[in-house]
Write a protein that holds these residues in place. Structure first.
Motif, mmCIF file in Angstrom:
data_model
loop_
_atom_site.group_PDB
_atom_site.id
_atom_site.type_symbol
_atom_site.label_atom_id
_atom_site.label_comp_id
_atom_site.label_asym_id
_atom_site.label_seq_id
_atom_site.Cartn_x
_atom_site.Cartn_y
_atom_site.Cartn_z
ATOM 1 N N CYS A 233 85.941 -1.415 66.315
ATOM 2 C CA CYS A 233 84.896 -2.419 66.512
ATOM 3 C C CYS A 233 85.497 -3.771 66.895
ATOM 4 O O CYS A 233 84.909 -4.509 67.689
ATOM 5 N N LEU A 234 86.667 -4.105 66.366
ATOM 6 C CA LEU A 234 87.322 -5.352 66.752
ATOM 7 C C LEU A 234 87.718 -5.317 68.219
ATOM 8 O O LEU A 234 87.590 -6.319 68.935
ATOM 9 N N ASP A 235 88.209 -4.173 68.689
ATOM 10 C CA ASP A 235 88.509 -4.028 70.123
ATOM 11 C C ASP A 235 87.254 -4.311 70.952
ATOM 12 O O ASP A 235 87.288 -5.035 71.949
ATOM 13 N N PHE A 236 86.141 -3.703 70.529
ATOM 14 C CA PHE A 236 84.871 -3.920 71.220
ATOM 15 C C PHE A 236 84.440 -5.379 71.121
ATOM 16 O O PHE A 236 83.954 -5.964 72.107
ATOM 17 N N ALA A 237 84.611 -5.984 69.961
ATOM 18 C CA ALA A 237 84.184 -7.368 69.757
ATOM 19 C C ALA A 237 84.888 -8.328 70.715
ATOM 20 O O ALA A 237 84.263 -9.263 71.242
ATOM 21 N N LEU A 238 86.166 -8.114 70.963
ATOM 22 C CA LEU A 238 86.890 -8.972 71.900
ATOM 23 C C LEU A 238 86.305 -8.859 73.304
ATOM 24 O O LEU A 238 86.146 -9.862 74.007
ATOM 25 N N ASP A 239 85.973 -7.635 73.721
ATOM 26 C CA ASP A 239 85.357 -7.440 75.031
ATOM 27 C C ASP A 239 83.959 -8.059 75.073
ATOM 28 O O ASP A 239 83.574 -8.692 76.068
ATOM 29 N N TRP A 240 83.200 -7.874 74.004
ATOM 30 C CA TRP A 240 81.826 -8.380 73.960
ATOM 31 C C TRP A 240 81.788 -9.902 73.982
ATOM 32 O O TRP A 240 80.994 -10.508 74.705
ATOM 33 N N VAL A 241 82.671 -10.546 73.204
ATOM 34 C CA VAL A 241 82.734 -12.011 73.203
ATOM 35 C C VAL A 241 83.140 -12.524 74.581
ATOM 36 O O VAL A 241 82.588 -13.510 75.088
ATOM 37 N N GLU A 242 84.088 -11.844 75.214
ATOM 38 C CA GLU A 242 84.490 -12.231 76.568
ATOM 39 C C GLU A 242 83.314 -12.137 77.536
ATOM 40 O O GLU A 242 83.081 -13.052 78.348
ATOM 41 N N LEU A 243 82.560 -11.060 77.447
ATOM 42 C CA LEU A 243 81.409 -10.873 78.325
ATOM 43 C C LEU A 243 80.356 -11.942 78.088
ATOM 44 O O LEU A 243 79.811 -12.518 79.041
ATOM 45 N N VAL A 244 80.072 -12.240 76.837
ATOM 46 C CA VAL A 244 79.037 -13.220 76.507
ATOM 47 C C VAL A 244 79.456 -14.641 76.911
ATOM 48 O O VAL A 244 78.655 -15.408 77.449
#
Length: 256
Positions: A233-244
């Motif tokens: 989930c942390l891996d995903f969170a880094l991508d999601w924050v970058e996208l947002v």
């Protein structure tokens, strides 16, 4: 002077450990200065540091943040700047140090693992990650009188730093990208970033409650892994924050 500039200035003042060169160092209970470095620290905590330490202590994010963290923000970009809260005693001791050593050794933060090296990473003009290592030799430390020699590569492997550095470098690249776009996080973005990167258990609940996956190109297996594994989930969170924050991510695509 910004936190980033101050860190770079400090590292520039230290002797660099060039690739292939060795340094002699060892730390163990038999050394006279044992535990002397575990107090009066300005210990920055990265997202992976918090994830590992919180899980090792079997604490939820709310309790861990309230008990062990001090939070401010970086002046350049407004990202959360997180420190470990030291004890309010004469030595400003680490809350996890004991006479016999570190009580959270298996999940100790990356900075503790890296010491006595300092590590600086940056992205060059070609987009490649460049890292440098420096020797942090403090007056109180007798570990340099030991005979065991290490290269920087050997030390990082021995201290289990691969995942720590991988996540830290991704976070650094994210902050660099936001800074180059000339953006500064507002309070809403700051809180969102802190939730996603430093409170993974609460972020997993947020994903479900806000139906985040419905707006992203993720298959069912990927969704299950993100909700079932905090490291994933942390891996995903880094991508999601970058996208947002930046409107794009190489690893995560919004639904069209």
């Amino acid at each position: 002077m910004s936190q980033r500039d101050a860190t770079e200035e400090f590292l520039d003042s230290l002797p660099e450990l060039e690739p292939g060169k060795t340094f002699a160092f060892s730390c163990h209970p038999g050394i006279s200065c044992f535990n002397a470095c575990c107090g009066d620290l300005n210990l920055m905590m990265t997202p992976y540091d918090v994830l590992r330490l919180r899980n090792g202590l079997n604490m939820d994010s709310k309790k861990f943040v309230h008990t062990h963290l001090e939070i401010s923000r970086t002046p350049e970009t407004g990202f959360p700047m997180v420190r470990l809260r030291m004890l309010d005693d004469r030595k400003r001791s680490c809350p996890f140090v004991r006479d016999e050593g570190c009580s959270v050794y298996e999940n100790r933060p990356g900075a503790c693992r890296t010491y006595p090296l300092g590590r600086a990473s940056r992205v060059d003009e070609a987009g490649n990650l460049v890292e440098q290592f420096f020797i942090v030799q403090e007056q109180h430390c007798n570990g340099f009188e030991e005979t065991k020699e290490w290269t920087s590569e050997e030390w990082l492997k021995d201290q289990g730093l691969e995942k720590y550095n991988e996540i830290n470098d991704r976070y650094m690249q994210l902050m660099t990208k936001v800074r180059k776009q000339g953006k500064v996080l507002d309070d809403r973005q700051l809180n969102m970033t802190f939730l996603a990167l430093y409170q993974i258990d609460n972020f997993q609940k947020f994903i479900t409650d806000m139906n985040v996956f419905s707006r992203l190109e993720l298959n069912g297996e990927e969704q299950e892994q993100i909700l079932g594994d905090e490291s994933r989930c942390l891996d995903f969170a880094l991508d999601w924050v970058e996208l947002v924050l930046t409107g794009e991510s190489q690893n995560l695509q919004p639904k069209k």
